[in-house]
Design an enzyme around this catalytic site. Structure first.
Site, short mmCIF file in Angstrom:
data_model
loop_
_atom_site.label_atom_id
_atom_site.label_comp_id
_atom_site.label_asym_id
_atom_site.label_seq_id
_atom_site.Cartn_x
_atom_site.Cartn_y
_atom_site.Cartn_z
CE LYS A 20 6.26 11.61 12.79
NZ LYS A 20 5.99 10.63 11.75
CD GLU A 29 12.18 10.21 5.95
OE1 GLU A 29 11.82 11.09 6.75
OE2 GLU A 29 11.68 9.07 5.92
CG HIS A 33 1.15 3.07 8.42
ND1 HIS A 33 2.37 2.88 7.83
CD2 HIS A 33 0.30 3.42 7.43
CE1 HIS A 33 2.27 3.13 6.54
NE2 HIS A 33 1.02 3.46 6.27
NE ARG A 87 3.03 6.75 23.39
CZ ARG A 87 3.20 5.63 22.68
NH1 ARG A 87 3.46 4.49 23.30
NH2 ARG A 87 3.14 5.65 21.37
#
Lengths: 498, 167, 498, 167
Positions: free
Chosen positions: C116, C200, C235, C294
């Site tokens: 990430k 964040e 999620h 993918r």
């Protein structure tokens, strides 16, 4: 908009219309005969009304019962599907008189286009090409000779009252004309009670190409391009596609045939969905044949390539809405193919095979659509058409659509009754079909020439070990009368006899 | 397990020997093959068969005395007999004795074309059955005499049901 | 082109890829664990290889077994699907070393985008917006305070090593920062073995919007527009659509986000199919989140609106073909929606419900596609993801697509196990969903507010008479222990005890 | 036929009287209705019900002692008893006596949190079952003593299987 609509049909087309009504938030009313209490369309509709015994003449064709069902349930409109009462001008008129909207063209248009000769005259008025021929019955051999010379050989003798090939004769030279006329006339006399025949130009290796039109009740009419339906058995379509391979080879044809179709439809003051059938020869000449004043079985291939929902527009137009799509808005994208999955045995002259469906799994995945009317456990009645489901696919090119169809056919599992699915597996692997060299005798020739080669030895071994496994679970017993049945069946029989 | 299996008229000898993860099979006949196999009935009448790594789906319906077997797009007629019991194999239908004329499909009996005791010739029409607006004429399989008529006009028949016996 | 491809996956995505291979006339090889001998993908493939016991760590995740299966069968390429080994750079590298083509991007791209933080740095280099925040872990409360002041409140504390919400805290004011940081850090320590956290910007009512990209191995990259996937539980996405309702309201967003996505993909030297995930706020500001290197579960909605077969292009590109579609060729038509049909019980906190599927009938008809991996009689194993099938629809507008979805959901019949289909029936009838005011907490709020009103009295009567009929066929017996079971079950039990 | 039918805790009295083309029904309870009905089992567990002209599809699965019934997008819990036999109705589960803790879903037993003979409180975790990577803690329905443990860690359980008995 309507709040409730009755669907005067059964099987896959009733399901198709009910699905559309559900998406439009319109309540649906099914009708059913004794044979159809458990049918899929009864389960899917919001309401269902019994209309009579199994034979369609005593149920689905009884105008008064259908209208009574609509009145009882408060349906404001009737969708007739195809077949049954869909092209019955009397029914459309009776609906109008009962204050129930018939979802289709006016009864006058149905009546006019329902007569082949009237439709032909109308097409000539509309300056559309028709198959050259005598406008009406011919009285004697001399008149026939004159007409034959004018039309040019080969010609076709046809019964004025007829259909289905009865009273029809191909004549290649003038010398054969008189004898053939005698034969055709007497056959027509026996079949239809009238020996009148007429002459028509014989189109060699004809292709069946039809144009879908759609118009609102203010006279705004558009066409949605062609479908080719040349793959037929017993004069019934089994595979249809859009675009036609002929149009792929000669793209200008779509507009030419489309405009001819529109001229005819305008002349007939046609509204709602309709289809104009043409014969085309291999060089691209085309001739108007007849009009189907209703939704066509094969409408999904047009929906695939244009993205337009024809049933939805039928309902909107019948409710008085304007057709908001202009001709220039229509574009054709990729290739759509449909095949009709029938309960019939291609190995036994396509004889119907009704009965109980034990397993039923439809294919799906990208670009695959099934319009089905059955489910696992359903017993297909002996009383109606053997159409179980329509399998249609879309892909960005005709070759890709054919490969997709082959894939989808291989996934379609129907156990308990025989279907024509295996034959489709062969056709969609056929090189002549892939090349697009079609005509209405394609399937007859295919049935003659198809070669079923040797079975892959491993596939044979798989068959043998599976059969052995199956029989070791249910070993068979030889009965006194010399026949054989599986042990479990014998056990059940003994239990029933207690 | 040793079995004789007949596929479309060809006879094969099959030996199946169970193992931990399937079976070993040995097939002898017009085609001879051997190897490992795993057979799994995924739904009643539908078998997933692996032969080595190759995957086949085989659908089996019982149809009278034979199995109707579909694999790929082909139909095969299969019968299976235990090698210890050869009685079944000898009972091939022959020209002699009574022969049952059966309905191939369900339908409605439209017309019975013969009467009890009538002499008929091979290929002569006996009964007309209709389904879905199509008519099918059931023909006599041999020369003989009508010994039994199980149907009457207007009645319905099921697939495989005996309509008439000709002897 | 490849002659044989191994599919290193199971369930619906293995079926999807096998269908595509069949359409391309490429032989397919399935792999299966002990739990999957009877699985649909094994039946549909041309070959199948056993790779181990049920737990995926001992079968589908064993790189050496998968490669061995490819070598044994002579497969020239491997399609990894999604999940399992699809984003495992080591697997992609092992394929390359074994001379087997991995159908996906280079292992280097998988590795870089798999981190990430590396992906975020790359996005910044590519001049794509990222969620404002500290680039790396913060050491002490003072550093956090500075960062918080710079980013602006509310902010989110997140675990550097983590995911799934563990070690995550919302902080609304500077006063709460130190305490929240202590909590988050110790939770992260317990969950991931590392207490490192970073800061964040908190996006309020965020929407999940992602861009599909497709590129060949010569560097030609295009984007196929966005998908909105804001409807999530735990999620995990459950409903996805294209176009996003946000893009419908602000059409310029598609090009903006699409170009940002392409800049990132180019910077990563990305090839094959990939998806760049963004968060967007309700005003149309968007921030790069991460890349999925993918095929995405929800790829069908993009296929519906663009007409492009993504799996086919994945295979063509891996075989070295050039991507012949230019960005300007892409047009977006109508609206595609997908819902994920899970074996789970929404009434019981979405707990999984594996088990035997007794009845299974997929919907079909116009504009409906099902990508399924199961069949009637199949026992859904307890070992894998509960995804049974993906139901997707297309219609010419979002409202029509929602109506179609409602219709299709009502036709989908699964008996024997509990699914979330009924919940979808409610969501697709919901006004807030129809209005398109989505965010990632939509479903949580929906579960709170949904009101299941009184049952229609006639429907209640139908339930009662059907239950009575069912029980009169199988009357229940009271057992000695006070519980009740139906008579036939009791009979069977007695038989087993003999 | 007279029956007592309980739907989601509400009790109804149902009378069904067969007729030529279906039945007449009379329903009394929180909702009272009467009319003609036709009930057709289209596949095992799936019923097509017509009430007058209205068409409903009802899916029924047996789940332990009750029927799990789906119609439209709603699930209902239904039990049916003959009015001549009231014994079933009296046997409501109560606080007294042994209570069986059953698995709601199939899965794998990850942990057994209590021992035989242990005293437990209502709401206390007894067993953790995992399916498809999700864990579910089965809780004690009441205060009591663990009388029986039918499972062990690592084993698998089916839906409805009794895991533990608390008395």
């Amino acid at each position: 908009m309507f709040r409730k609509v009755l669907v005067a049909n059964r099987g896959e087309i009733a399901v198709r219309v009910i699905r559309c009504l559900r998406e439009m938030n319109i309540a649906s009313v099914a009708v059913y005969s004794d044979a159809d209490r458990g049918a899929l369309h009864v389960q899917m509709a919001d309401e269902a009304v019994w209309v009579g015994p199994a034979p369609s003449i005593e149920s689905y064709l009884r105008i008064e019962c259908i209208l009574e069902a609509a009145r009882t349930t408060g349906a404001e409109a009737i969708h007739p599907g195809y077949g049954f009462l869909s092209e019955n001008a009397g029914f459309a008129k009776a609906c109008a008189e009962a204050g129930i909207k018939f979802i289709g063209p006016s009864w006058e248009a149905i009546e006019e286009m329902g007569s082949k000769t009237a439709a032909r005259r109308l097409a000539i008025r509309a300056n559309a090409p028709v198959v050259p021929g005598t406008e009406r019955g011919i009285a004697d051999p001399e008149e026939a000779r004159k007409a034959g010379a004018q039309i040019g050989y080969p010609v076709l003798l046809k019964a004025s009252a007829g259909g289905g090939g009865k009273g029809m004769r191909r004549v290649d030279t003038e010398a054969d004309l008189a004898a053939s006329m005698r034969d055709a006339s007497s056959e027509a006399e026996r079949a239809f009670g009238s020996g009148e025949v007429y002459l028509e130009k014989l189109i060699e290796r004809p292709r069946h190409i039809e144009i879908q039109v759609l118009g609102d009740e203010d006279g705004h009419l558009i066409h949605l391009g062609e479908r080719e339906c040349s793959i037929q058995r017993r004069h019934q379509k089994v595979i249809e596609e859009s675009p036609s391979p002929l149009v792929l080879a000669r793209p200008e044809l779509r507009q030419q045939i489309g405009e001819a179709a529109l001229r005819i439809a305008r002349e007939a003051k046609y509204s709602n969905a309709g289809t104009l059938e043409f014969l085309a020869d291999q060089h691209g000449s085309f001739y108007f044949l007849e009009m189907n004043t209703r939704l066509q079985v094969e409408h999904p291939v047009t929906e695939w390539v244009t993205g337009i929902d024809l049933v939805r527009w039928q309902i909107l137009i019948a409710a008085g809405e304007k057709l908001t799509i202009q001709q220039k808005d229509i574009s054709w994208n990729g290739s759509g193919i449909e095949c009709r999955v029938y309960a019939e045995d291609p190995e036994n002259n396509f004889f119907p095979s009704p009965g109980r469906i034990v397993q039923y799994v439809e294919p799906s995945g990208p670009g695959v659509r099934v319009d089905g009317g059955v489910y696992p456990g359903w017993t297909v009645p002996i009383d109606y058409d053997p159409l179980l489901a329509k399998l249609s696919v879309w892909a960005d090119s005709r070759p890709a659509a054919i490969e997709r169809m082959r894939r989808a056919v291989s996934e379609f599992r129907v156990l308990g009754i025989t279907t024509n699915l295996a034959l489709f597996g062969e056709i969609f692997a056929d090189e002549a079909f892939a090349a697009g060299n079609l005509d209405t005798a394609f399937l007859d020739r295919f049935m003659q020439r198809r070669f079923t080669g040797a079975v892959d030895p491993q596939q044979l071994a798989a068959i043998i070990v599976a059969a052995a496994k199956s029989e070791s679970q249910n070993p068979q017993k030889v009965l006194e009368n010399g026949s054989v049945e599986s042990a479990w069946r014998a056990v059940r029989r003994r239990e029933l006899m207690r | 397990m040793k079995l004789r299996v007949t596929v479309d008229g060809e006879e094969y000898a099959l030996e199946l020997r169970p193992e931990a993860n399937g079976s070993q099979y040995r097939l002898e006949g017009a085609t001879s093959l051997a190897g490992s196999t795993s057979i799994f009935e995924v739904m009643p009448g539908v078998f997933s068969v692996l032969l080595g790594t190759r995957s086949f789906t085989v659908r089996i319906a019982s149809n009278g005395s034979e199995l109707e077997v579909w694999s790929g797009s082909r139909r095969h007629w299969v019968s299976v007999a235990d090698t210890r019991d050869r009685s079944g194999a000898e009972r091939k239908p022959s020209g002699a004795g009574p022969v049952q004329v059966r309905a191939q499909m369900p339908g409605k009996v439209m017309r019975v074309l013969v009467e009890l005791g009538a002499s008929v010739q091979a290929g002569q029409g006996l009964v007309i059955v209709e389904a879905m607006k199509m008519q099918n004429e059931m023909k006599s399989p041999k020369d003989g005499v009508v010994r039994r008529i199980n149907v009457k006009e207007g009645g319905t028949v099921g697939a495989g049901e005996t309509l008439i016996v000709v002897e």
